[in-house]
Design an enzyme around this catalytic site. Structure first.
Site, PDB file in Angstrom:
ATOM      1  N   GLU A   1      13.946  20.562  -1.939  1.00  0.00           N
ATOM      2  CA  GLU A   1      13.326  19.254  -2.130  1.00  0.00           C
ATOM      3  C   GLU A   1      12.404  19.345  -3.331  1.00  0.00           C
ATOM      4  OE1 GLU A   1      11.014  17.563   1.132  1.00  0.00           O
ATOM      5  OE2 GLU A   1      11.028  15.663   0.048  1.00  0.00           O
TER       6      GLU A   1
ATOM      7  N   CYS B   1      11.766  13.992   2.426  1.00  0.00           N
ATOM      8  CA  CYS B   1      11.272  12.628   2.218  1.00  0.00           C
ATOM      9  C   CYS B   1      11.641  12.077   0.846  1.00  0.00           C
ATOM     10  CB  CYS B   1       9.759  12.598   2.412  1.00  0.00           C
ATOM     11  SG  CYS B   1       9.308  12.847   4.127  1.00  0.00           S
TER      12      CYS B   1
ATOM     13  N   ASN C   1      16.881  10.782   6.869  1.00  0.00           N
ATOM     14  CA  ASN C   1      16.020  11.958   6.938  1.00  0.00           C
ATOM     15  C   ASN C   1      14.918  11.696   7.953  1.00  0.00           C
ATOM     16  OD1 ASN C   1      14.719  14.494   5.948  1.00  0.00           O
ATOM     17  ND2 ASN C   1      13.123  13.056   5.376  1.00  0.00           N
ATOM     18  N   GLU C   2      14.999  12.327   9.072  1.00  0.00           N
ATOM     19  CA  GLU C   2      14.009  12.233  10.151  1.00  0.00           C
ATOM     20  C   GLU C   2      13.418  10.818  10.288  1.00  0.00           C
ATOM     21  OE1 GLU C   2       9.828  13.912   8.373  1.00  0.00           O
ATOM     22  OE2 GLU C   2      11.185  15.450   9.043  1.00  0.00           O
TER      23      GLU C   2
HETATM   24  O1  AHR Z   1       9.713  19.770   4.084  1.00  0.00           O
HETATM   25  C1  AHR Z   1       8.672  18.921   3.766  1.00  0.00           C
HETATM   26  C2  AHR Z   1       8.813  17.566   4.424  1.00  0.00           C
HETATM   27  O2  AHR Z   1       8.785  17.681   5.809  1.00  0.00           O
HETATM   28  C3  AHR Z   1      10.101  16.856   4.169  1.00  0.00           C
HETATM   29  O3  AHR Z   1      10.088  16.143   3.006  1.00  0.00           O
HETATM   30  C4  AHR Z   1      10.221  15.923   5.330  1.00  0.00           C
HETATM   31  O4  AHR Z   1      11.551  15.649   5.642  1.00  0.00           O
HETATM   32  C5  AHR Z   1       9.456  16.607   6.416  1.00  0.00           C
HETATM   33  O5  AHR Z   1       8.530  15.778   6.969  1.00  0.00           O
END
Ligand code: AHR
Length: 828
Positions: free
Chosen positions: A221, A423, A553-554
């Site tokens: 990321e 995120c 994503n979550e």
């Molecule tokens: O890994 C860091 C963050 O943790 C990621 O962006 C998110 O998906 C999670 O909350």
């Protein structure tokens, strides 16, 4: 309230009263959010039999907390009211802020498990109740003194069993909290009298099962400067003059188009312009005006530019002559004393934008060079995309990756790489969703954007580069796209609501879905297809072998999410049945998004689900059976983000060993867990938004953590079959025994024995390997051991004679992997 300890279980004295008197069938339950923290601790409860004496329940528990908007600042529960509907369901409504009338809504049957929250601009949008009904319920709010503080909330008469369930949960949670917060700091006391353990381990070949061959991957990321200033080898910061105060929400006045740029010398000036840009996606450029040659436009790089003597660097820029005749520029890299370490010349600048460049040969190694652009005559010149790349990028790729960092990732041997987040994939608000098409094609045509982590993404490291990197290191690409909703922690950015902001408008979903289908065509289609042609034009006529795609994503599993996810999922399934879609199950290992995410995935038959959890080392110790209980006939699991977090967030041997314990459990469950990735992967020192990370770095050094080596041990010693083993312990000490974990896997040639000892004493393991025909070649033994709080530890590799492993002594706090050559197939 007084607590007493009976047979190891906390009993609240309030309940002991019931044991003596006839308990009432119903009690009063008062629900409120305290104004002392603006409702950040969520919905609180107190109960009473007489409306006089109130006993709080689960004050630290937060049975339900507001999940609206930005982390921390916006997650408030203001003036909640709780009431029961005719079918027994409890409804809770609260305001999201004191001033804008927006509300949140959720429901529960038992106060313990709550449905995902929904947010509305006004309470009138909450169609399930009429405004008069809502008003009537809200008006029932009243004030009560709880633990000496006046609180306002709602009073309901409820069955006693409901409150008993809540008190039970409070007790269970307190117990869990205590257990999961155990750490090695107390080991000296906890295990004061512990003698070294002995464990005999007998693999049961007949019970072996096939496991995933993609178990350990990597999660990339753009967080912690992982991309620009990190893996992306560009050495010029803000090359496109597109840094903007909005990247940091205006909190840093120096963060603008001029960031990292300055003028040195007299008779020279520069300003930022945006008429006739080099490309509409790249609006800003520098106009450099020289009235007395000698001065320079200077870029400081990412806190200095690190260059090496004897190596070549490609300098390039887009330029347009605005006035002046001879457009000659001297390009210089100067060390911190101003002495040149490389020079080059640019000529032939025209009145139209033109890409040009020079190769700079560096004569002296320095960590802290600066780039100087020195006009050689009076001129006014427009400059953009000012870039400097080492020629020695990873595999020598143009627009490539920093070799040492990319090699560290390659050395992990990840079976796949997930990108671009996290995120970052679903973005901070709808406008910040990551759109892959903005990140491919000529660099000046890519669309830079604000990074949700508070800096800038040039998109120089874009989808082409991600896919190419995966191919270069033999990892499968795993792109994650937004499920039509941004991050649930989004700010509002001009929308009436923050959070998921209503998602991409349904009228725009067709185009958004097409964008995802185009991604698949771009990755896998032949050059004869519209998007395959774009990939081929970028230099990759062969398909990229995309097999998996993550959607979401979550996310908060709201109606807004569900309707958009389903549309995307159905379209991908219909058009590309060959692609495995990975859905999402929230940010925790439990709770409403986890439960609802799983329910929803099962309903749609989504083949795989992405789980995330960042938990304490002890959580991993006490949840080794987490996946043992998973349904084998439902969706598979991709554990997309996980890590062990200790207070202070170090990445040390304790966290690494806890992760190793978890990895043994993942291997044991490799029939249902298909993939996993530790998160996050990269972090630049001095720029971390998140700790711990797997690999830290600065401009010149790469610093793999202890956790990195654990991941590497498991990925390099992976098998395709899991062999269960029977363990017999020398002692019946459950706490100690739970800190020893093992896993036995094999492939066609090798047997791998992984042994984790998270104890302050050594553990002797007696493996019974008689069912395997072991080759006489030396066994490769890799051990990671030391003090639990040590960081940056490196495993030690030795070889052993096959006879030497009849009894293995595992050092205290260690992870050991044995790679054993097999002579013949396993005896059946
Ligand atoms: O890994 C860091 C963050 O943790 C990621 O962006 C998110 O998906 C999670 O909350």
């Amino acid at each position: 309230m007084k607590k007493v300890l009976l047979s190891g279980v906390l009993i609240f004295s309030g309940f002991r009263l019931y044991a003596q008197a006839t308990p009432p069938d119903s009690v009063y339950l008062f629900s409120y959010a305290t104004t002392r923290d603006q409702g950040r601790s969520g919905l609180r409860f107190a109960w009473s039999t007489d409306k006089q004496n109130w006993r709080p329940i689960g004050v630290d528990l937060g049975f339900v907390k507001s999940d609206y908007g930005r982390w921390g600042s916006e997650k408030r529960m203001i003036a909640p009211f709780l009431f029961q509907g005719p079918n027994g369901l409890w409804h809770c409504i609260w305001n999201l802020s004191p001033d804008n009338g927006a509300v949140a809504y959720t429901t529960t049957r038992d106060m313990l498990s709550w449905m995902p929250q929904a947010y509305y601009i006004t309470e009138n949008d909450l169609k399930i109740f009429t405004p008069p009904q809502i008003k009537e319920e809200r008006n029932k709010r009243l004030g009560i003194i709880v633990s000496g503080t006046f609180e306002t909330g709602t009073l309901n008469k409820v069955p006693r069993s409901l409150v008993e369930g809540m008190i039970q949960k409070e007790k269970t949670d307190a117990y869990r909290h205590q257990l999961w917060n155990e750490n090695t700091k107390e080991d000296a006391i906890r295990f004061a009298s512990l003698k070294p353990l002995t464990v005999s381990l007998t693999p049961q070949v007949t019970g072996s099962k096939k496991i995933s061959t993609l178990l350990v991957g990597a999660f990339f990321e753009d967080i912690n400067y992982a991309a620009d200033g990190g893996l992306y080898a560009e050495l010029v910061q803000n090359r496109d003059f597109e840094y903007a105060p909005a990247d940091k929400e205006g909190r840093d006045s120096g963060w603008n188009s001029k960031k990292a740029w300055r003028i040195s010398g007299k008779g020279i000036d520069f300003k930022i312009e945006s008429q006739r840009p080099v490309h509409p996606n790249n609006q800003h450029y520098a106009v450099l005006k020289t009235t007395r040659p000698g001065g320079a436009l200077v870029n400081e790089g990412f806190e200095g530019i690190a260059v090496k003597a004897g190596e070549n660097y490609n300098f390039s820029l887009c330029a347009r002559m605005l006035s002046g005749n001879r457009g000659k520029l001297l390009i210089r890299l100067a060390d911190k004393n101003g002495a040149p370490v490389a020079t080059g010349v640019i000529t032939g600048i025209t009145k139209d934008w033109k890409n040009t460049g020079a190769v700079l040969n560096v004569t002296k190694t320095t960590d802290n060079a600066r780039l100087e652009i020195i006009p050689q005559s009076n001129m006014t010149i427009a400059l953009d995309m000012i870039s400097l790349f080492p020629q020695k990028t990873f595999k020598g790729r143009k627009n490539g990756l920093r070799a040492d960092l990319a090699e560290a990732i390659a050395e992990l041997h990840p079976k796949f790489i997930r990108f671009p987040g996290g995120c970052v994939a679903h973005g901070d608000g709808i406008e910040n969703i990551y759109h892959w098409k903005n990140t491919v094609g000529p660099l000046e045509a890519r669309k830079p954007q604000r990074n949700l982590w508070g800096y800038h993404q040039t998109a120089g490291l874009g989808y082409f580069e991600y896919f190419q990197f995966c191919e270069d290191i033999g990892a499968l690409p795993l792109p994650v796209v937004a499920a039509g909703v941004p991050c649930q922690n989004s700010g509002s950015y001009g929308h009436p609501l923050g959070g998921q902001q209503g998602g991409i408008p349904l009228s725009d979903m067709k185009a958004y879905i097409q964008e995802i289908l185009d991604l698949i065509e771009w990755a896998n289609g032949s050059p004869a297809t519209q998007w395959g042609k774009v990939r081929a034009a970028a230099g990759h006529p062969k398909p990229f072998n995309l097999k998996y795609i993550g959607i979401g994503n979550e996310d908060l599993i709201s109606t807004v999410f569900e309707e958009r996810f389903e549309m995307i999922y159905n379209a991908v399934k219909a058009n590309h049945p060959e692609i495995t879609v990975i859905g999402t199950a929230g940010p925790f290992f439990e709770g409403s998004d986890y439960k609802e995410g799983w329910r929803f995935a099962r309903k749609l038959n989504v083949p795989m689900l992405d789980e995330h959890y960042y938990v304490s080392p002890a959580w991993f110790i006490y949840n080794q059976d987490f996946y043992d209980k998973y349904d084998r006939s439902g969706p598979k699991v991709y554990l997309g983000e996980y890590a062990a977090h200790l207070p202070g967030r170090p990445n040390n041997l304790e966290t690494a060993l806890a992760e190793a314990i978890h990895l043994t459990a993942l291997e044991r469950n490799g029939d249902v867990v298909s993939m996993s990735s530790y998160a996050p992967l990269l972090a630049k020192e001095g720029h971390t938004q998140w700790n711990p990370d797997m690999i830290y770095f600065n401009n010149t050094a790469v610093k793999p953590t202890t956790g990195y080596y654990v991941q590497q041990l498991f990925s390099k010693n992976a098998g395709d079959q899991y062999i269960p083993a029977k363990a017999v312990y020398s002692d019946n000490n459950e706490k100690a025994n739970s800190r020893f974990a093992w896993s036995v896997v094999k492939n066609a040639d090798h047997l791998f024995l992984k042994l984790v000892n998270l104890l302050p004493v050594s553990t002797s393991v007696v493996p019974d390997l008689k069912d395997f025909t072991i080759d006489r070649s030396p066994i490769i033994k890799t051990v990671l051991s030391g003090n639990p709080d040590s960081k940056n530890m490196v495993p030690v590799q030795t070889t052993a004679d096959p006879d030497e492993i009849e009894k293995l002594v595992l050092p205290p706090y260690s992870s050991t992997v044995l790679k054993i050559k097999l002579h013949e197939p396993v005896k059946k």
